[in-house]
Scaffold this motif. Structure first.
Motif, short mmCIF file in Angstrom:
data_model
loop_
_atom_site.label_atom_id
_atom_site.label_comp_id
_atom_site.label_asym_id
_atom_site.label_seq_id
_atom_site.Cartn_x
_atom_site.Cartn_y
_atom_site.Cartn_z
N ALA A 19 0.84 -1.20 0.00
CA ALA A 19 0.00 0.00 0.00
C ALA A 19 0.87 1.25 0.00
O ALA A 19 0.58 2.22 -0.71
CB ALA A 19 -0.93 -0.01 1.21
N ILE A 20 1.94 1.23 0.79
CA ILE A 20 2.86 2.36 0.82
C ILE A 20 3.53 2.53 -0.53
O ILE A 20 3.65 3.64 -1.06
CB ILE A 20 3.92 2.16 1.92
N ARG A 21 3.94 1.42 -1.11
CA ARG A 21 4.59 1.46 -2.42
C ARG A 21 3.64 2.01 -3.49
O ARG A 21 4.04 2.80 -4.33
CB ARG A 21 5.06 0.06 -2.81
N ASN A 22 2.39 1.57 -3.43
CA ASN A 22 1.41 2.06 -4.41
C ASN A 22 1.20 3.57 -4.28
O ASN A 22 1.12 4.28 -5.28
CB ASN A 22 0.07 1.34 -4.23
N ARG A 23 1.10 4.05 -3.03
CA ARG A 23 0.88 5.48 -2.83
C ARG A 23 2.07 6.28 -3.36
O ARG A 23 1.89 7.31 -4.01
CB ARG A 23 0.66 5.78 -1.35
N GLU A 24 3.27 5.81 -3.08
CA GLU A 24 4.46 6.51 -3.57
C GLU A 24 4.51 6.52 -5.09
O GLU A 24 4.88 7.53 -5.71
CB GLU A 24 5.72 5.84 -3.01
N ALA A 25 4.09 5.39 -5.71
CA ALA A 25 4.09 5.32 -7.17
C ALA A 25 3.07 6.29 -7.76
O ALA A 25 3.32 6.93 -8.79
CB ALA A 25 3.79 3.89 -7.62
N ILE A 26 1.91 6.39 -7.10
CA ILE A 26 0.87 7.31 -7.57
C ILE A 26 1.35 8.75 -7.50
O ILE A 26 1.20 9.53 -8.45
CB ILE A 26 -0.42 7.13 -6.75
N VAL A 27 1.94 9.13 -6.36
CA VAL A 27 2.41 10.51 -6.19
C VAL A 27 3.53 10.82 -7.18
O VAL A 27 3.56 11.91 -7.78
CB VAL A 27 2.88 10.73 -4.73
N GLU A 28 4.44 9.88 -7.38
CA GLU A 28 5.55 10.09 -8.32
C GLU A 28 5.02 10.27 -9.75
O GLU A 28 5.45 11.18 -10.48
CB GLU A 28 6.51 8.91 -8.27
N ALA A 29 4.09 9.40 -10.15
CA ALA A 29 3.51 9.51 -11.49
C ALA A 29 2.73 10.80 -11.65
O ALA A 29 2.80 11.48 -12.68
CB ALA A 29 2.62 8.30 -11.78
N ALA A 30 1.96 11.15 -10.62
CA ALA A 30 1.16 12.38 -10.68
C ALA A 30 2.06 13.60 -10.80
O ALA A 30 1.73 14.54 -11.53
CB ALA A 30 0.29 12.48 -9.43
N ALA A 31 3.18 13.61 -10.11
CA ALA A 31 4.10 14.75 -10.19
C ALA A 31 4.59 14.94 -11.62
O ALA A 31 4.64 16.06 -12.13
CB ALA A 31 5.27 14.54 -9.24
#
Length: 206
Positions: A19-31
């Motif tokens: 879940a932490i990894r997914n959130r980080e991936a989402i934020v990185e992609a969104a940036a």
């Protein structure tokens, strides 16, 4: 004596690694997507780039605005810090002020979402956004006091950044170097050898 929490309960309460990894991936992609396309981007593109499904994206960020705010707060703070560091690295006070504008506007030109939202951030201050930038500008103004024309305030320098940012926004694609010319003209007008008194202003409350 404290009773040890059952291991199964502790595991349930601790965020799962995936879940932490997914959130980080989402934020990185969104940036990356927000920098390229601005805030009008379709969240499906963010989900695609992050490698997660729409359900996972919405579990972490139920509203698109939540994700945009999270990314902009992070990127704005990093942008302000980058500009601050460029100013620190310049020992000469005037070079520090010049380098701040160069660094800030270069970063601004590369991030479409910041470009779109900076003026709004000015009118509705975020303590982790415009106030952070205000502190940087105040320090630069104090260092360069003897080199600035009398009466120049921190608000003047911040609003100059806003106006030059707007120039970046409307010229960067068609005439990408034009804002450099406008920055040179603007900085020249701030020099202490201009003795004409500036018009009176009402201080902004922030």
């Amino acid at each position: 004596m404290a009773v040890a929490e059952p291991e199964s309960t502790a595991r349930r309460r601790a965020p799962r690694v995936d879940a932490i990894r997914n959130r980080e991936a989402i934020v990185e992609a969104a940036a990356a997507v927000l920098a390229e396309q601005g805030t009008a981007v379709d969240v499906r593109e963010i989900a695609r780039r992050s490698g997660v499904g729409m359900g996972t994206l919405y579990r972490h960020f139920p509203q698109k605005e939540d994700l945009v705010h999270t990314v902009l707060r992070k990127d704005f703070s990093e942008w302000a810090e980058s500009a601050r560091q460029a100013a620190i690295d310049a020992e000469d006070p005037w070079a520090a002020l010049t380098d701040f504008y160069q660094q800030a506007l270069t970063g601004y030109a590369r991030h479409r979402a910041i470009m779109e939202n900076f003026a709004l951030t000015w009118s509705t201050p975020d303590l982790e956004g415009i106030q952070q930038l205000r502190l940087v500008v105040e320090q630069l103004r104090a260092r360069a006091t003897d080199l600035l024309r009398p009466g120049v305030t921190t608000d003047d320098l911040l609003l100059l950044l806003v106006s030059l940012g707007h120039a970046v926004q409307i010229t960067d694609e068609c005439r990408p170097q034009l804002w450099h010319r406008l920055l040179h003209i603007s900085l020249d007008g701030l020099r202490a050898d201009h003795h004409e008194p500036l018009p009176a202003t009402i201080p902004l409350s922030m």
